[in-house]
Design a protein around this motif. Structure first.
Motif, PDB file in Angstrom:
ATOM      1  N   SER A 256       0.661  -1.076  -0.029  1.00 20.94           N
ATOM      2  CA  SER A 256      -0.206  -0.085   0.057  1.00 20.94           C
ATOM      3  C   SER A 256       0.938   1.186  -0.025  1.00 20.94           C
ATOM      4  CB  SER A 256      -1.031  -0.153   1.152  1.00 20.94           C
ATOM      5  OG  SER A 256      -0.250  -0.117   2.423  1.00 20.94           O
ATOM      6  N   HIS A 257       1.772   1.165   0.876  1.00 20.83           N
ATOM      7  CA  HIS A 257       2.952   2.272   0.917  1.00 20.83           C
ATOM      8  C   HIS A 257       3.500   2.519  -0.376  1.00 20.83           C
ATOM      9  CE1 HIS A 257       5.704   5.230   1.951  1.00 20.83           C
ATOM     10  NE2 HIS A 257       6.647   4.477   1.975  1.00 20.83           N
ATOM     11  N   LEU A 258       4.245   1.588  -1.140  1.00 20.33           N
ATOM     12  CA  LEU A 258       4.748   1.664  -2.002  1.00 20.33           C
ATOM     13  C   LEU A 258       4.044   1.914  -3.238  1.00 20.33           C
ATOM     14  CD1 LEU A 258       7.011  -1.472  -1.866  1.00 20.33           C
ATOM     15  CD2 LEU A 258       7.853   0.869  -1.629  1.00 20.33           C
ATOM     16  N   MET A 259       2.793   1.614  -3.354  1.00 19.73           N
ATOM     17  CA  MET A 259       1.623   2.004  -4.453  1.00 19.73           C
ATOM     18  C   MET A 259       1.439   3.278  -4.257  1.00 19.73           C
ATOM     19  SD  MET A 259       0.108   0.556  -6.863  1.00 19.73           S
ATOM     20  CE  MET A 259      -0.986   1.522  -8.083  1.00 19.73           C
ATOM     21  N   ARG A 260       1.359   3.844  -3.149  1.00 19.56           N
ATOM     22  CA  ARG A 260       1.025   5.408  -2.993  1.00 19.56           C
ATOM     23  C   ARG A 260       2.170   6.162  -3.486  1.00 19.56           C
ATOM     24  NH1 ARG A 260      -1.221   4.009   2.118  1.00 19.56           N
ATOM     25  NH2 ARG A 260       0.717   4.371   3.006  1.00 19.56           N
ATOM     26  N   LEU A 261       3.369   5.682  -3.555  1.00 25.22           N
ATOM     27  CA  LEU A 261       4.561   6.480  -4.076  1.00 25.22           C
ATOM     28  C   LEU A 261       4.592   6.330  -5.563  1.00 25.22           C
ATOM     29  CD1 LEU A 261       7.434   5.534  -1.606  1.00 25.22           C
ATOM     30  CD2 LEU A 261       6.063   7.411  -1.515  1.00 25.22           C
ATOM     31  N   PHE A 262       4.200   5.282  -6.212  1.00 30.87           N
ATOM     32  CA  PHE A 262       4.052   5.023  -7.677  1.00 30.87           C
ATOM     33  C   PHE A 262       2.773   5.747  -8.009  1.00 30.87           C
ATOM     34  CE2 PHE A 262       7.038   1.389  -7.193  1.00 30.87           C
ATOM     35  CZ  PHE A 262       7.874   1.586  -8.502  1.00 30.87           C
ATOM     36  N   LYS A 263       1.698   5.941  -7.318  1.00 34.43           N
ATOM     37  CA  LYS A 263       0.712   6.726  -7.920  1.00 34.43           C
ATOM     38  C   LYS A 263       0.996   8.131  -8.220  1.00 34.43           C
ATOM     39  CE  LYS A 263      -3.426   4.234  -6.346  1.00 34.43           C
ATOM     40  NZ  LYS A 263      -4.513   4.362  -5.423  1.00 34.43           N
ATOM     41  N   LEU A 264       1.994   8.825  -7.634  1.00 35.55           N
ATOM     42  CA  LEU A 264       2.570  10.043  -7.878  1.00 35.55           C
ATOM     43  C   LEU A 264       3.289  10.298  -8.923  1.00 35.55           C
ATOM     44  CD1 LEU A 264       3.793  10.860  -4.189  1.00 35.55           C
ATOM     45  CD2 LEU A 264       1.548  11.705  -5.074  1.00 35.55           C
TER      46      LEU A 264
ATOM     47  N   ALA B  74       6.943   3.628  11.538  1.00 38.96           N
ATOM     48  CA  ALA B  74       6.981   3.477  10.026  1.00 38.96           C
ATOM     49  C   ALA B  74       5.763   4.403   9.551  1.00 38.96           C
ATOM     50  CB  ALA B  74       6.265   2.214   9.846  1.00 38.96           C
ATOM     51  N   ASN B  75       4.892   4.926  10.239  1.00 41.64           N
ATOM     52  CA  ASN B  75       3.929   5.969   9.673  1.00 41.64           C
ATOM     53  C   ASN B  75       4.887   7.360   9.579  1.00 41.64           C
ATOM     54  OD1 ASN B  75       1.797   4.406   9.883  1.00 41.64           O
ATOM     55  ND2 ASN B  75       1.643   5.037  12.163  1.00 41.64           N
ATOM     56  N   LEU B  76       5.808   7.513  10.161  1.00 36.48           N
ATOM     57  CA  LEU B  76       6.619   8.749   9.718  1.00 36.48           C
ATOM     58  C   LEU B  76       7.316   8.661   8.557  1.00 36.48           C
ATOM     59  CD1 LEU B  76       7.956  11.607  10.781  1.00 36.48           C
ATOM     60  CD2 LEU B  76       9.942  10.273  11.935  1.00 36.48           C
ATOM     61  N   ALA B  77       7.937   7.556   8.274  1.00 40.55           N
ATOM     62  CA  ALA B  77       8.977   7.248   7.365  1.00 40.55           C
ATOM     63  C   ALA B  77       7.855   7.368   5.876  1.00 40.55           C
ATOM     64  CB  ALA B  77       9.473   5.879   7.329  1.00 40.55           C
ATOM     65  N   GLU B  78       6.787   6.820   6.068  1.00 40.46           N
ATOM     66  CA  GLU B  78       5.783   6.694   4.947  1.00 40.46           C
ATOM     67  C   GLU B  78       5.375   8.257   4.653  1.00 40.46           C
ATOM     68  OE1 GLU B  78       2.593   4.188   5.596  1.00 40.46           O
ATOM     69  OE2 GLU B  78       3.828   2.132   5.648  1.00 40.46           O
ATOM     70  N   LEU B  79       5.006   8.992   5.601  1.00 38.64           N
ATOM     71  CA  LEU B  79       4.732  10.577   5.326  1.00 38.64           C
ATOM     72  C   LEU B  79       5.792  11.187   4.685  1.00 38.64           C
ATOM     73  CD1 LEU B  79       3.024  12.872   5.932  1.00 38.64           C
ATOM     74  CD2 LEU B  79       3.992  13.062   7.993  1.00 38.64           C
ATOM     75  N   LEU B  80       7.169  11.014   5.144  1.00 32.62           N
ATOM     76  CA  LEU B  80       8.113  11.429   4.452  1.00 32.62           C
ATOM     77  C   LEU B  80       8.522  11.156   2.912  1.00 32.62           C
ATOM     78  CD1 LEU B  80      10.988  11.397   7.393  1.00 32.62           C
ATOM     79  CD2 LEU B  80       9.585  13.301   6.540  1.00 32.62           C
ATOM     80  N   ASP B  81       8.155   9.912   2.766  1.00 35.69           N
ATOM     81  CA  ASP B  81       8.140   9.392   1.157  1.00 35.69           C
ATOM     82  C   ASP B  81       7.249  10.009   0.385  1.00 35.69           C
ATOM     83  OD1 ASP B  81      10.318   7.668   2.176  1.00 35.69           O
ATOM     84  OD2 ASP B  81       8.912   6.023   2.546  1.00 35.69           O
ATOM     85  N   LYS B  82       5.790  10.481   1.346  1.00 39.24           N
ATOM     86  CA  LYS B  82       5.016  10.901   0.080  1.00 39.24           C
ATOM     87  C   LYS B  82       5.266  12.308   0.077  1.00 39.24           C
ATOM     88  CE  LYS B  82       1.453   9.661   2.899  1.00 39.24           C
ATOM     89  NZ  LYS B  82      -0.137   9.539   3.048  1.00 39.24           N
ATOM     90  N   ILE B  83       5.887  13.171   0.824  1.00 37.31           N
ATOM     91  CA  ILE B  83       6.313  14.462   0.868  1.00 37.31           C
ATOM     92  C   ILE B  83       7.334  14.543  -0.038  1.00 37.31           C
ATOM     93  CG2 ILE B  83       7.388  16.443   1.952  1.00 37.31           C
ATOM     94  CD1 ILE B  83       5.721  15.531   4.473  1.00 37.31           C
ATOM     95  N   ALA B  84       8.491  13.514  -0.071  1.00 40.39           N
ATOM     96  CA  ALA B  84       9.541  13.513  -1.033  1.00 40.39           C
ATOM     97  C   ALA B  84       9.218  13.245  -2.297  1.00 40.39           C
ATOM     98  CB  ALA B  84      10.607  12.525  -0.439  1.00 40.39           C
ATOM     99  N   GLY B  85       8.182  12.679  -2.683  1.00 41.14           N
ATOM    100  CA  GLY B  85       7.459  12.317  -4.017  1.00 41.14           C
ATOM    101  C   GLY B  85       6.995  13.511  -4.620  1.00 41.14           C
ATOM    102  N   LYS B  86       6.454  14.431  -3.787  1.00 38.26           N
ATOM    103  CA  LYS B  86       5.798  15.689  -4.382  1.00 38.26           C
ATOM    104  C   LYS B  86       6.778  16.905  -4.589  1.00 38.26           C
ATOM    105  CE  LYS B  86       1.217  14.667  -2.299  1.00 38.26           C
ATOM    106  NZ  LYS B  86       0.299  15.333  -1.276  1.00 38.26           N
ATOM    107  N   ILE B  87       7.465  17.173  -3.558  1.00 38.25           N
ATOM    108  CA  ILE B  87       8.735  18.260  -3.492  1.00 38.25           C
ATOM    109  C   ILE B  87      10.137  17.694  -3.950  1.00 38.25           C
ATOM    110  CG2 ILE B  87       7.023  19.436  -2.179  1.00 38.25           C
ATOM    111  CD1 ILE B  87       9.038  18.954   0.345  1.00 38.25           C
ATOM    112  N   GLY B  88      10.529  16.377  -3.934  1.00 37.88           N
ATOM    113  CA  GLY B  88      11.561  15.997  -3.998  1.00 37.88           C
ATOM    114  C   GLY B  88      12.476  15.321  -2.772  1.00 37.88           C
ATOM    115  N   ALA B  89      13.194  14.485  -2.815  1.00 41.77           N
ATOM    116  CA  ALA B  89      13.823  14.030  -1.724  1.00 41.77           C
ATOM    117  C   ALA B  89      14.874  15.024  -1.170  1.00 41.77           C
ATOM    118  CB  ALA B  89      14.449  12.661  -2.039  1.00 41.77           C
TER     119      ALA B  89
END
Length: 493
Positions: A302-310, A351-366
């Motif tokens: 689910s987490h990886l899928m959210r990243l790929f959707k971006l 893990a929720n923090l890591a997933e949140l950071l991944d979603k933010i990084a997917g939008k504004i860049g790591a």
């Protein structure tokens, strides 16, 4: 296909150190109390330095000879790296030490327009990478090996044409022992052709069984085993499509299917994805690819899928995608999560923090997200470093003295007026704005790290202006020095 790298070791060195390209470069190893050349570059050969020659003799014949020590195992490592790169052309690649590769290209050549196009593509790629490569294609590895090294033309042997291709080559093309080669040369066997007309019994009595074995391997009447390169565990999944996929929902379904397959394998191996790439092969022959990265290893679909959707919006299907490939470029070990009986603050381990950071990084860049750790330095600019991951632990503690929440990477010079020269400033001007100091604390003297660079010490003051803003100021050098200057280095909360 057999590939021969005539200057393997020297080509590999020149790739790493281009300054050797125009120099006479040789590699030498000790043999019987003298240094003997084991590899030579084309420039060195033109100037008279050849493999097997003593280094002392080569120095006498060559100007400015560069001699490097032969490191055992270098050829095998280099060939393995090249062989792994050749796996894109065929899944079966074997090392042929000391300077060659053997490729089983059955069923692969048609992808490059036939054997001639296949050979041209592979050899040109190797040569563009800096390697002097020759290749040949035949029904047997031994025949391809012989043609690649000894034939002057016609690198592609027709089906069943091994005997004709070998007939004009010297006996050395059969990979015989040096003493057998010398004996054949003394007896006048300048080519393999006469050996093909002599009975096997006569050849065995005169030259031994190995000559018959090598001849049989070249002609295809004797088997020869080559051990393919074994690659590390590769997490890659393929999804061919019955019909070309052209819509975003279809692409998302394909990604989710690939993630489910991949994450099952990763979870079973105790691994998690740090970086994954999706390759979409379109029916027009082009390839579109996108990648995602995670802050910590994850095998959550689910987490990886959210990243790929971006990233789906970046995929242009054009006339349609016929093949999806998901490749895990980087993975790490994961500890199995332990079930908790009560809720607790997990901090960076959440893990929720890591997933949140991944979603933010997917939008504004790591690169926009950074975590800092303390470093063992007194000088403020060097007292912190960027962490590589959420799991990285600090090697030291943060200083107990007050420090600003924002530290400027380069201190900004300011104009200061002080009532007493060695006291904190009463007024300072920064970017054409005048600040009146209401309160001040200090000084805190920080000495320069003399082993890093030279210069003056700093006297730091924490000051608050009449508007309630707090700043970190410092004077560089002694107050009575001729070059004493004031700087703004940070902002407090």
């Amino acid at each position: 296909m057999a590939i021969w790298f005539r200057y393997l070791l020297t080509d590999g060195l020149i790739r790493r150190r281009p300054e050797f390209k125009e120099q006479a470069l040789v590699i030498a190893a000790p043999q019987k109390n003298r240094m003997v050349i084991t590899a030579s570059s084309p420039v060195a050969e033109r100037e008279g330095a050849f493999v097997g020659m003593a280094v002392a003799d080569a120095r006498a014949a060559t100007v400015d000879l560069v001699v490097l020590d032969d490191v055992p195992g270098t050829a095998a490592k280099l060939l393995r790296l090249i062989g792994i790169g050749c796996i894109r052309y065929t899944p079966i690649v074997s090392l042929n030490l000391p300077n060659g590769l053997i490729l089983d290209i059955s069923g692969c050549a048609h992808l490059w327009g036939g054997e001639r196009g296949y050979l041209k593509e592979l050899v040109n790629r190797l040569r563009s990478g800096g390697f002097n490569a020759r290749a040949a294609i035949a029904d047997t590895p031994a025949a391809a090996w012989a043609v690649a090294r000894f034939a002057k033309k016609n690198p592609i042997v027709p089906f069943g044409g091994q005997a004709q291709a070998l007939a004009i080559l010297p006996p050395a093309a059969l990979r015989l022992e040096p003493e057998v080669n010398n004996l054949l040369k003394k007896l006048g066997f300048n080519t393999i052709a006469p050996l093909l007309t002599i009975s096997p019994q006569a050849l065995r009595r005169r030259f031994g069984q190995n000559l018959l074995t090598r001849l049989g391997q070249a002609l295809g009447t004797a088997d020869e085993y080559w051990e393919p390169i074994s690659l590390p565990v590769n997490y890659m999944e393929w999804l061919p499509c019955m019909e070309p996929v052209r819509t975003a929902p279809g692409i998302e379904i394909a990604i989710n299917t690939l993630l489910e397959r991949t994450c099952v394998r990763l979870q079973g191996d105790g691994k998690g994805i740090r970086k994954a790439m999706l390759k979409c092969h379109r029916i027009d022959g082009r390839k579109v690819q996108v990648s995602v990265s995670t802050t910590r290893a994850s095998h959550s679909v689910s987490h990886l899928m959210r990243l790929f959707k971006l990233q789906v919006a970046k995929i242009e299907p054009a006339l349609g995608i016929e093949l999806f490939v998901l490749e895990v470029l980087r993975f790490e070990d994961m500890e199995a999560p332990q079930e908790a009986l009560w809720a607790e603050a997990k901090g960076l381990a959440d893990a929720n923090l890591a997933e949140l950071l991944d979603k933010i990084a997917g939008k504004i860049g790591a690169d926009a997200i950074k975590r800092y750790l303390p470093a063992e330095h007194h000088w403020p600019e060097r007292s912190l470093k960027v962490a590589g991951s959420l799991q990285e632990q600090p090697e030291t503690q943060w200083p107990q003295l007050p420090r600003p929440i924002r530290l400027l990477p380069i201190p900004e010079q300011i104009e200061v007026m002080a009532l007493v020269p060695d006291h904190p400033p009463k007024v300072f001007t920064f970017k054409n704005k005048r600040h009146t100091v209401a309160r001040a604390d200090g000084p805190e003297r920080i000495g320069r790290e003399w082993w890093q660079d030279k210069g003056e010490h700093r006297d730091y003051y924490m000051v608050e202006d009449t508007e309630g803003q707090r700043y970190w100021l410092f004077r560089s050098g002694h107050y009575d020095g001729n070059d004493a200057r004031w700087y703004l280095h940070g902002y407090f909360a």
